[in-house]
Design a protein around this motif. Structure first.
Motif, short mmCIF file in Angstrom:
data_model
loop_
_atom_site.label_atom_id
_atom_site.label_comp_id
_atom_site.label_asym_id
_atom_site.label_seq_id
_atom_site.Cartn_x
_atom_site.Cartn_y
_atom_site.Cartn_z
N ASP A 1 -54.04 -34.08 -5.40
CA ASP A 1 -54.17 -34.72 -4.09
C ASP A 1 -55.41 -35.62 -4.02
N HIS B 1 -39.93 -34.78 -8.79
CA HIS B 1 -40.51 -34.82 -7.45
C HIS B 1 -41.99 -34.49 -7.57
N ARG B 2 -42.80 -35.15 -6.73
CA ARG B 2 -44.22 -34.84 -6.68
C ARG B 2 -44.46 -33.71 -5.67
N THR C 1 -45.98 -31.52 -2.59
CA THR C 1 -46.56 -31.77 -1.27
C THR C 1 -47.47 -30.59 -0.91
N GLU C 2 -48.29 -30.79 0.11
CA GLU C 2 -49.17 -29.70 0.55
C GLU C 2 -48.36 -28.49 1.00
N ASP C 3 -47.27 -28.74 1.74
CA ASP C 3 -46.41 -27.65 2.20
C ASP C 3 -45.87 -26.86 1.01
N TYR D 1 -52.96 -28.42 -7.08
CA TYR D 1 -52.50 -29.37 -6.07
C TYR D 1 -53.68 -30.19 -5.53
N ARG E 1 -50.87 -39.21 4.70
CA ARG E 1 -50.94 -37.75 4.61
C ARG E 1 -49.55 -37.16 4.53
N ASP E 2 -49.47 -35.98 3.89
CA ASP E 2 -48.21 -35.25 3.88
C ASP E 2 -47.86 -34.81 5.30
#
Length: 515
Positions: free
Chosen positions: A78, A50-51, A53-55, A74, A90-91
């Motif tokens: 990004d 999995h890549r 995410t910002e979260d 990150y 966008r995430d």
């Protein structure tokens, strides 16, 4: 084999995440629980399936306390991901509850110093900040907590109920910027409890605003003080933001012969000794004790404790830091007793400021509350000291900026007179000199000339105005309190060359003035 820059950046993120997790001695299951993810998701990210995410990156940074390292990896990933298209997807928005306090704010260095001087503990906190987030930072949360008897919560709670910490005595000041280029920061109360204060330091002042924008760095410094009768023998730092380096410093008189030790705790561990020693050096007759750590764990707490083998008397007996009752308790000075119950003492800026008048009847509720607080303090004063000459108390002396005072005549059982928005409108030509004391510096007395009669216009709670004439002792008491409301002290009225007399040498205490 990884071929693209994006794949290599994702691999670097996964490696950074795994390294910090291992450094924090956390399993994937433990990390997932703290972050609010399924354990399999952690495995997928670390396994490059999995890549990020910002979260996910924000949560990992906050939980692992990586000092910005995970977040930086990150951002590198990004930027490469978004450079492929001009309108990148966008995430999903990051849930608000998972934003670390100060969204994206990193403490690159914190130096916390606690110094004991003249009966006070003076605290100075310096933090070098970096905004690694996406939004400007306009405020910074600061907490001040005291615990006089940390090993006896019930006793400590009783003590702080009877002797609450006040913002006036804290004398909080804050600045932003580097030495020589500092801007004062305004602050706003958030919580105000007996032993706990919380304020927002604002990146603004009367001259303008200076937010900390994404990618910018700055330093903030704030100072406050607490009397020894309210401060326990410990100094704790809680890591609430990702922090790269933390230094805690104690600065005590060498004559106190301080013995210092430290413990650390976290959400997943009990108290344990600090992993590195506290270092000591002697500088100009003072013992400076210092402890540092790199990349402290988020939500960890580091506490230095001490006792003075030889030191100042405590509010509870013996020496500061000694077991209660280990030595006979010296009688505290009069000013210390006043300070202990919340009377603002000489030197505080509050006593030199003019108060705010009530707009009546609109401010009736505020006026009633102010008078109620004055009455409560007067009752506490009666438990400490007999006032044979009568007594007065003005709102600034209990930390309130309002034009209100109580004056109680010397006659036994007399009711206290309430003065709201008082203003002297006429005085007698005749004066006399009598010794006065003041609750805000009760260790001395001073010979003060006052008119034998004053006429005072003052307000009723409904807004009506009345004029009352006071003579002799009451004229002196009322004039003294009105001076407080105008930012004056009785020493300002003393004749040039007249000296204050220590209370130990003053023999007329408790006797009526002679008229």
């Amino acid at each position: 084999m990884t071929s693209s820059p994006i794949d290599r950046a994702a691999d670097t993120f996964a490696a950074e995440l795994a390294q910090w997790r291992l450094d924090r001695a956390m399993t994937k299951k433990q990390l997932a629980a703290r972050m609010g993810f399924d354990p399999s998701y952690i495995s997928h990210v670390e396994g490059r399936r999995h890549r990020p995410t910002e979260d996910f990156a924000r949560r990992a940074e906050a939980v692992l306390g990586a000092g910005g390292a995970i977040w930086q990896r990150y951002q590198e990933y990004d930027e490469l991901r978004h450079s492929r298209t001009s309108t990148p997807p966008r995430d999903p928005p990051v849930p608000e509850q998972w934003m670390p306090p100060g969204t994206g704010l990193i403490v690159e260095q914190e130096v916390a110093t606690l110094a004991y001087r003249d009966g006070y503990y003076h605290c100075t906190i310096r933090r070098a900040l970096y905004n690694a987030g996406t939004d400007p930072v306009t405020r910074y949360l600061v907490r001040v907590a005291v615990d006089r008897y940390p090993d006896d919560p019930d006793r400590s709670n009783r003590h702080h109920r009877e002797h609450p910490l006040t913002f006036v005595e804290l004398d909080l000041h804050a600045f932003c910027g580097t030495p020589g280029h500092q801007e004062p920061m305004q602050w706003r109360k958030k919580h105000d409890r007996d032993a706990f204060k919380e304020v927002w330091l604002l990146f603004e002042n009367a001259d303008g605003r200076f937010p900390l924008y994404p990618g910018q760095r700055t330093s903030i410094e704030y100072t406050y003080r607490v009397g020894q009768e309210k401060w326990g023998q410990w100094f704790q730092r809680a890591v609430r933001l990702p922090t790269r380096q933390l230094t805690v410093r104690l600065d005590f008189p060498e004559a106190f012969d301080p013995q210092v030790w430290g413990v650390e705790t976290s959400l997943s561990a009990e108290d344990a000794p600090l992993r590195t020693p506290v270092r000591r050096q002697r500088v100009n007759g003072r013992s400076v004790l210092e402890w540092s750590t790199d990349a402290p764990l988020l939500n960890a707490r580091y506490r230095l404790e001490w006792r003075f083998r030889s030191g100042p008397p405590t509010h509870g007996g013996g020496q500061v830091g000694s077991p209660a009752g280990s030595e006979a308790r010296p009688e505290p000075r009069a000013s210390e007793r006043m300070r202990a119950i919340g009377i603002v003492q000489r030197g505080a800026e509050m006593l030199r400021q003019q108060v705010q008048p009530f707009e009546l009847p609109a401010d009736e509720a505020v006026a009633l509350d102010t008078v109620a607080r004055l009455r409560a303090m007067l009752a506490r004063l009666d438990e400490l000291h007999p006032f044979g000459k009568g007594v007065g108390l003005a709102a600034p002396q209990i930390g309130l900026p309002w034009a209100a005072a109580l004056v109680r005549p010397p006659e036994p059982g007399a009711e206290a007179l309430v003065l709201i928005n008082p203003r002297v409108v006429d005085v007698a030509v005749e004066t006399d000199d009598q010794y006065e004391g003041c609750l805000s510096y009760f260790d001395v007395r001073g010979l003060v000339p006052r008119p034998l009669r004053i006429d005072v216009e003052h307000s009723r709670f409904d807004g009506g105005r009345v004029i009352t004439s006071f003579e002799r002792a009451m004229a002196r008491l009322v004039a003294h309190e009105i001076d407080h409301l105008e930012g004056r002290l009785y020493v300002d009225r003393m004749a040039p060359g007249t000296s204050l007399v220590p209370v130990e040498e003053y023999r007329d205490s408790g006797r009526p003035w002679v008229y």
